[in-house]
Design an enzyme around this catalytic site. Structure first.
Site, PDB file in Angstrom:
ATOM      1  CE  LYS A 180      16.709  -4.018 -14.642  1.00 20.87           C
ATOM      2  NZ  LYS A 180      16.738  -4.598 -16.000  1.00 20.87           N
ATOM      3  NE  ARG A 207      16.151  26.879 -19.506  1.00 19.69           N
ATOM      4  CZ  ARG A 207      15.071  26.882 -18.719  1.00 19.69           C
ATOM      5  NH1 ARG A 207      14.025  27.549 -19.072  1.00 19.69           N
ATOM      6  NH2 ARG A 207      15.049  26.216 -17.569  1.00 19.69           N
ATOM      7  CB  THR A 208      19.903  21.613 -22.173  1.00 23.66           C
ATOM      8  OG1 THR A 208      20.243  22.803 -21.477  1.00 23.66           O
ATOM      9  CG2 THR A 208      21.082  21.153 -22.999  1.00 23.66           C
ATOM     10  NE  ARG A 215      21.885  19.683 -18.266  1.00 28.84           N
ATOM     11  CZ  ARG A 215      21.251  20.854 -18.120  1.00 28.84           C
ATOM     12  NH1 ARG A 215      20.325  20.999 -17.213  1.00 28.84           N
ATOM     13  NH2 ARG A 215      21.559  21.863 -18.891  1.00 28.84           N
ATOM     14  CG  HIS A 252      25.359  24.079 -20.439  1.00 27.56           C
ATOM     15  ND1 HIS A 252      25.037  23.342 -21.560  1.00 27.56           N
ATOM     16  CD2 HIS A 252      24.178  24.467 -19.889  1.00 27.56           C
ATOM     17  CE1 HIS A 252      23.730  23.298 -21.669  1.00 27.56           C
ATOM     18  NE2 HIS A 252      23.186  23.969 -20.671  1.00 27.56           N
TER      19      HIS A 252
HETATM   20  N1   CP Z   1      19.953  26.881 -19.498  1.00 24.50           N
HETATM   21  C1   CP Z   1      19.794  25.580 -19.213  1.00 24.50           C
HETATM   22  O1   CP Z   1      20.735  24.769 -19.318  1.00 24.50           O
HETATM   23  O2   CP Z   1      18.542  25.228 -18.814  1.00 24.50           O
HETATM   24  P1   CP Z   1      18.075  23.772 -18.436  1.00 24.50           P
HETATM   25  O3   CP Z   1      18.800  23.381 -17.168  1.00 24.50           O
HETATM   26  O4   CP Z   1      16.592  23.856 -18.255  1.00 24.50           O
HETATM   27  O5   CP Z   1      18.469  22.854 -19.556  1.00 24.50           O
END
Ligand code: CP
Length: 311
Positions: free
Chosen positions: A89, A60-61, A110, A138
């Site tokens: 490397k 999703r993100t 992320r 998040h």
């Molecule tokens: N909700 C969410 O962060 O989903 P993903 O880990 O798929 O990005």
């Protein structure tokens, strides 16, 4: 309210109530449900480039940021497999950030470690968005969760939200609880005793005089407007035996339809494993797929704000 242009989006605690409401209001301008005339935002950020640095898996993100960036006209660079980069490397995290900083106009990161997004923001000169750093934060998920609650309830005050499942490791519930503490929202925590909401978050609720309750089972008469179900975060457990012991306590099956029929709205940040039976998906009060879609509008709004195209 502070300026948004050039701002890092790292931690939901960095936003005042006024700023949260401003972002939610702006997100509506990207949401076809509220925009009367079908219009394209393609020219909004044309010529700008988003750098996506995904050191940890995402559906999703990552994909909604890709979609949001392209919907506002941005180009995209980046990776979702650090092993395909020169990190393989031996290049350091901070050198990787410095390089990407010179190729993009904003970075979306992320990472499995808490604090990695803040570390990236300290190195980069361009704005950095935290797309999830380990069990920590998040913030764009929190914003889309707030947006979903606002859209579904038509208010963010005088409601009750139950947060259930992995309240210990779930970054989404930590940040959502803090964000909701700005509003008159009662919070109900439902978890196995070993996966309770950490004390640091309970302390904040106490300081802000937020009404809350804790349960180690789903109350037979749950009085709430929303239930925010979560996945038990297997990847955060050191002991697999302990994960197996707690993972299946809160599985919502067909019999949960009676709650949905009474008006309870079911949210989930997704991905789910087995904690919501797909038989519930078709119910109009199962809103988790709409919730994921709402991420597009919030992320389009944020990109326009931090790159200074909307003030
Ligand atoms: N909700 C969410 O962060 O989903 P993903 O880990 O798929 O990005």
């Amino acid at each position: 309210m502070g300026p948004f242009k050039g701002r890092d989006i790292i931690d939901i605690n960095d936003f005042s109530k006024e700023e949260l409401l401003f972002i939610l209001k702006l997100a509506k301008k990207f949401d076809p449900q509220y925009v009367r005339r079908k219009r394209s935002n393609y020219l909004l950020l044309r010529g700008k480039i988003a750098g996506l640095l995904f050191f940890e898996q995402s559906t999703r993100t990552e994909q909604s940021f890709r979609s949001a960036a392209q919907r506002v006209g941005m180009g995209i660079i980046g990776f979702n497999d650090p092993e395909s980069t020169s990190i393989h490397k031996g290049e350091s995290f901070s050198d990787t950030i410095r390089i990407m900083d010179s190729y993009a106009d904003c970075l979306i990161i992320r990472h499995p470690e808490s604090g990695a997004a803040r570390q990236a923001a300290d190195v980069a000169e361009i704005p950095v968005i935290n797309a999830g750093d380990g069990p920590n934060q998040h913030p764009t998920q929190t914003l889309l969760d707030l947006y979903t609650i606002l859209k579904e309830a038509a208010k963010l005050e005088n409601i009750t939200i139950a947060l259930m499942g992995d309240l210990k490791y779930g970054r989404t519930v930590h940040a959502l609880s803090i964000a909701l503490s700005h509003f008159k929202v009662k919070q109900i925590f439902i978890s196995h005793p070993s996966l309770k909401m950490p004390e640091e978050f309970i302390k904040i609720l106490k300081e802000r005089r937020v009404e809350y309750e804790e349960f180690d089972n789903l109350p037979a008469r749950l009085k709430a407007d929303f239930l925010y179900q979560t996945r038990v975060q297997k990847e955060r457990f050191n002991n697999l035996k302990e994960y197996k012991r707690v993972k299946d306590q809160f599985i919502l099956g067909k019999d949960f339809i009676k709650y949905l029929d009474k008006g309870l709205k079911l949210m989930h940040p997704l991905p789910r494993v087995n904690e919501i039976d797909p038989v519930l998906d078709a119910h109009p009060n199962a809103v988790y797929f709409k919730q994921a879609r709402n991420g597009l509008y919030v992320r389009e709004a944020l990109l326009a704000l931090i790159l200074g195209r909307i003030k």
